[in-house]
Design an enzyme around this catalytic site. Structure first.
Site, PDB file in Angstrom:
ATOM      1  N   CYS A   1       0.896  -1.314   0.059  1.00  0.00           N
ATOM      2  CA  CYS A   1      -0.134   0.172   0.005  1.00  0.00           C
ATOM      3  C   CYS A   1       0.970   1.157   0.061  1.00  0.00           C
ATOM      4  O   CYS A   1       1.536   1.609   1.059  1.00  0.00           O
ATOM      5  CB  CYS A   1      -0.940   0.135   1.272  1.00  0.00           C
ATOM      6  SG  CYS A   1      -2.075   1.438   1.342  1.00  0.00           S
TER       7      CYS A   1
ATOM      8  N   CYS B   1      41.350 -17.676 -19.261  1.00  0.00           N
ATOM      9  CA  CYS B   1      39.929 -18.077 -18.718  1.00  0.00           C
ATOM     10  C   CYS B   1      38.948 -17.150 -18.706  1.00  0.00           C
ATOM     11  O   CYS B   1      39.031 -16.023 -17.731  1.00  0.00           O
ATOM     12  CB  CYS B   1      39.903 -18.877 -17.623  1.00  0.00           C
ATOM     13  SG  CYS B   1      38.247 -19.609 -17.050  1.00  0.00           S
TER      14      CYS B   1
END
Length: 306
Positions: free
Chosen positions: A106, A140
């Protein structure tokens, strides 16, 4: 932070409440995002909004990480605030069974500002036009991806393969070392925030540019040190960066980094995406990636995303 009116300060900073059915967004149903009025942090997607007939805008979900919850001093209700600035939004209620998610945020209209779907798309289009690409191979890609993702001004980092002789590439073939591709990251960045020269500085700091076809225990041409340049300016910048490193004598051995024009990029398989973040406890990540990542975070702390 946006400048607030006196009434906005009353609601957002002093935890006040606007009168029911008086807010701008009570019956608002356009597509877009609802942002914090104070700091513009995205709070809710329009698809989360529903009509609870309570007098205030209601949402049954939130954008992940956007909302903080605090139990009121009387222990009766739970306040919701913006995670970024702490601005008061309203309260959250559970168990009313108004939607399938059984949650109702709300929220005061005063605490929010709306950005339409069209506005968002126009902003994205303008931003995309200002972005540039950089493509680096430094061993990598799991480690390289994790580091570049943290740099301010970097929009995205995608792991993949470039520089090979075949018209396609996938992990199994590339790691055999027979296709000529290198494991790379393709970095989309905003040159108004971070320069290509800064990206090069990070690139050379996070790997060894003197080992031919190898980074640590990872051996093969797929792990070579390489810069795939996208235009003449990047060629010049990469060449100058290497010349400066040679003059400074930082590396005792010759620098073997390739500088070659970009031709094609093949995105890596989905399991490589965010690999370090998703697999941080694996031995490879703990032993090899984590120390390098942490060192880079310290070294480049000044240019990391906040």
């Amino acid at each position: 932070m946006n400048e607030l009116t006196e009434f906005e300060k009353y609601v957002i900073e002093q935890k006040g409440t606007e009168r029911p059915f008086s807010g701008e967004y009570v019956n608002h149903d356009a597509e877009g995002l609802y942002l914090c009025k104070k700091c513009l942090n995205p709070l809710y997607k329009s698809e989360f909004k529903f009509n609870a007939y309570c007098g205030w805008p209601a949402f049954d979900d939130e954008i992940h990480g956007a909302i903080d919850r605090t139990l009121d001093a009387d222990g009766q209700r739970t306040e919701i605030t913006c995670h970024e600035c702490g601005g008061h939004l309203g309260h959250v209620f559970k168990g009313e069974m108004l939607t399938g998610k059984n949650t109702r945020h709300c929220v005061n209209s005063t605490s929010m500002v709306f950005k339409s779907k069209e506005e968002i798309e126009n902003e994205r289009s303008a931003k995309a036009k200002s972005m540039e690409l950089a493509t680096f191979g430094a061993g990598c890609f799991w480690c390289i991806e994790a580091i570049f993702q943290r740099l301010d001004g970097v929009e995205s980092v995608i792991s993949g393969y470039s520089g090979g002789g075949t018209e396609d590439a996938h992990y199994e073939a590339v790691t055999s070392g027979t296709t000529g591709h290198a494991e790379v990251v393709q970095v989309t960045y905003d040159p108004n925030v971070i320069s290509y020269q800064t990206l090069l500085a990070v690139f050379f700091a996070i790997h060894d540019p003197t080992t031919l076809n190898r980074q640590g225990n990872d051996k093969g041409p797929q792990y070579r040190s390489v810069i795939f340049t996208h235009d003449a300016k990047q060629v010049d910048a990469a060449t100058i960066a290497i010349s400066k490193l040679i003059q400074q004598g930082i590396w005792p051995k010759p620098i073997v980094t390739e500088v070659t024009m970009f031709e094609a990029f093949y995105q890596a398989e989905s399991f490589h995406e965010n690999y370090f973040a998703n697999n941080a406890e694996q031995p490879y990540c703990q032993i090899l990636i984590k120390p390098k990542f942490e060192q880079a975070m310290k070294q480049f702390e000044a240019i990391l995303k906040k």
